[in-house]
Write a protein that holds these residues in place. Structure first.
Motif, PDB file in Angstrom:
ATOM      1  N   TRP A  46       0.165 -27.531  98.181  1.00 54.05           N
ATOM      2  CA  TRP A  46       1.631 -27.465  98.190  1.00 54.05           C
ATOM      3  C   TRP A  46       2.264 -27.965  96.896  1.00 54.05           C
ATOM      4  O   TRP A  46       3.461 -27.788  96.692  1.00 54.05           O
ATOM      5  CB  TRP A  46       2.185 -28.247  99.388  1.00 54.05           C
ATOM      6  CG  TRP A  46       1.865 -29.717  99.369  1.00 54.05           C
ATOM      7  CD1 TRP A  46       0.762 -30.317  99.879  1.00 54.05           C
ATOM      8  CD2 TRP A  46       2.665 -30.753  98.806  1.00 54.05           C
ATOM      9  NE1 TRP A  46       0.825 -31.665  99.665  1.00 54.05           N
ATOM     10  CE2 TRP A  46       1.982 -31.968  99.014  1.00 54.05           C
ATOM     11  CE3 TRP A  46       3.898 -30.780  98.146  1.00 54.05           C
ATOM     12  CZ2 TRP A  46       2.489 -33.193  98.587  1.00 54.05           C
ATOM     13  CZ3 TRP A  46       4.399 -32.008  97.728  1.00 54.05           C
ATOM     14  CH2 TRP A  46       3.695 -33.189  97.955  1.00 54.05           C
ATOM     15  N   GLN A  47       1.501 -28.556  96.007  1.00 55.85           N
ATOM     16  CA  GLN A  47       2.034 -29.116  94.759  1.00 55.85           C
ATOM     17  C   GLN A  47       1.264 -28.592  93.553  1.00 55.85           C
ATOM     18  O   GLN A  47       1.019 -29.315  92.601  1.00 55.85           O
ATOM     19  CB  GLN A  47       2.005 -30.641  94.836  1.00 55.85           C
ATOM     20  CG  GLN A  47       0.660 -31.212  95.239  1.00 55.85           C
ATOM     21  CD  GLN A  47       0.711 -32.680  95.547  1.00 55.85           C
ATOM     22  OE1 GLN A  47       1.391 -33.453  94.880  1.00 55.85           O
ATOM     23  NE2 GLN A  47      -0.020 -33.098  96.563  1.00 55.85           N
ATOM     24  N   PHE A  81       8.329 -28.507  98.441  1.00 52.27           N
ATOM     25  CA  PHE A  81       7.921 -29.341  99.556  1.00 52.27           C
ATOM     26  C   PHE A  81       8.198 -30.809  99.216  1.00 52.27           C
ATOM     27  O   PHE A  81       8.465 -31.144  98.074  1.00 52.27           O
ATOM     28  CB  PHE A  81       6.418 -29.187  99.812  1.00 52.27           C
ATOM     29  CG  PHE A  81       6.002 -27.786 100.153  1.00 52.27           C
ATOM     30  CD1 PHE A  81       5.848 -27.401 101.463  1.00 52.27           C
ATOM     31  CD2 PHE A  81       5.745 -26.860  99.146  1.00 52.27           C
ATOM     32  CE1 PHE A  81       5.449 -26.107 101.782  1.00 52.27           C
ATOM     33  CE2 PHE A  81       5.345 -25.570  99.455  1.00 52.27           C
ATOM     34  CZ  PHE A  81       5.201 -25.186 100.780  1.00 52.27           C
ATOM     35  N   GLY A  83       6.554 -34.780  99.581  1.00 55.72           N
ATOM     36  CA  GLY A  83       5.387 -35.600  99.868  1.00 55.72           C
ATOM     37  C   GLY A  83       5.635 -37.047  99.493  1.00 55.72           C
ATOM     38  O   GLY A  83       6.738 -37.409  99.067  1.00 55.72           O
ATOM     39  N   TYR A 102       2.001 -32.199 102.837  1.00 59.24           N
ATOM     40  CA  TYR A 102       3.416 -32.527 102.649  1.00 59.24           C
ATOM     41  C   TYR A 102       3.981 -33.183 103.905  1.00 59.24           C
ATOM     42  O   TYR A 102       3.424 -33.048 104.996  1.00 59.24           O
ATOM     43  CB  TYR A 102       4.229 -31.283 102.272  1.00 59.24           C
ATOM     44  CG  TYR A 102       4.049 -30.099 103.190  1.00 59.24           C
ATOM     45  CD1 TYR A 102       4.733 -30.013 104.400  1.00 59.24           C
ATOM     46  CD2 TYR A 102       3.193 -29.066 102.849  1.00 59.24           C
ATOM     47  CE1 TYR A 102       4.564 -28.927 105.241  1.00 59.24           C
ATOM     48  CE2 TYR A 102       3.023 -27.975 103.681  1.00 59.24           C
ATOM     49  CZ  TYR A 102       3.713 -27.914 104.873  1.00 59.24           C
ATOM     50  OH  TYR A 102       3.549 -26.837 105.703  1.00 59.24           O
ATOM     51  N   SER A 105       8.780 -29.396 104.832  1.00 56.42           N
ATOM     52  CA  SER A 105       8.858 -28.157 104.058  1.00 56.42           C
ATOM     53  C   SER A 105      10.076 -27.361 104.520  1.00 56.42           C
ATOM     54  O   SER A 105      10.663 -27.664 105.560  1.00 56.42           O
ATOM     55  CB  SER A 105       7.586 -27.333 104.280  1.00 56.42           C
ATOM     56  OG  SER A 105       7.511 -26.907 105.630  1.00 56.42           O
TER      57      SER A 105
END
Length: 164
Positions: A46-47, A81, A83, A102, A105
């Motif tokens: 997600w990153q 997202f 985190g 995360y 989202s």
């Protein structure tokens, strides 16, 4: 005896490689900044494209709780997202834990459709010192402001159990 600021330098003339990463800079007076140091790079999932700091970190017994955003490139564009990371209390450039998953989202229509689609972007967090309850204010699709609630204990537990 000094201030620390988290940034994501994007100007190649700044003299720092690693566009899309979180850096820390120091200042004795909030005017002059230096000693730029890498804190975190993008990571798979997600990153994978870029990351950036969000609200001011929250001091806890475990260390500094940093809520940050990550961007994933997809075939339909970028998706933002949220985190967490836990940084060392004495050296906030040292990452102790960092979420591989995360914490939230874009799910709601107002987070998925707007000026910039698929964005949840944390900008502020208020923490009640007595209860540990946190209100996270975030931008949704670069069009609205949302608010999400959690606690320090929940975020620390999740971050430690889902760290890489």
């Amino acid at each position: 005896d000094k201030y620390v600021m988290f940034t994501r330098p994007c100007d190649p003339g700044f003299g720092i490689p690693g566009k899309g990463s979180i850096y820390a800079s120091e200042s004795p007076d909030l005017v002059y900044w230096g000693k730029h140091r890498l804190v975190m790079n993008p990571a798979p999932g997600w990153q994978n494209s870029k990351i950036g700091s969000g609200p001011i970190p929250i001091e806890t017994d475990e260390g500094w709780l940093l809520i940050y955003h990550g961007v994933r490139d997809t075939c339909n564009g970028c998706c933002y997202f949220v985190g967490c990371a836990i940084l060392d209390r004495d050296n906030p450039t040292k990452v102790l834990y960092r979420t591989k998953n995360y914490i939230f989202s874009p799910r709601e229509l107002y987070e998925r459709v707007g000026d910039v689609d698929n964005v949840v972007f944390p900008v502020s967090a208020l923490c009640d010192a007595d209860t540990g309850r946190i209100a996270i204010y975030y931008g949704g699709a670069d069009t609205v402001v949302g608010i999400a609630f959690t606690t320090v204990d929940e975020l620390i537990k999740f971050t430690k159990e889902n760290s890489f």
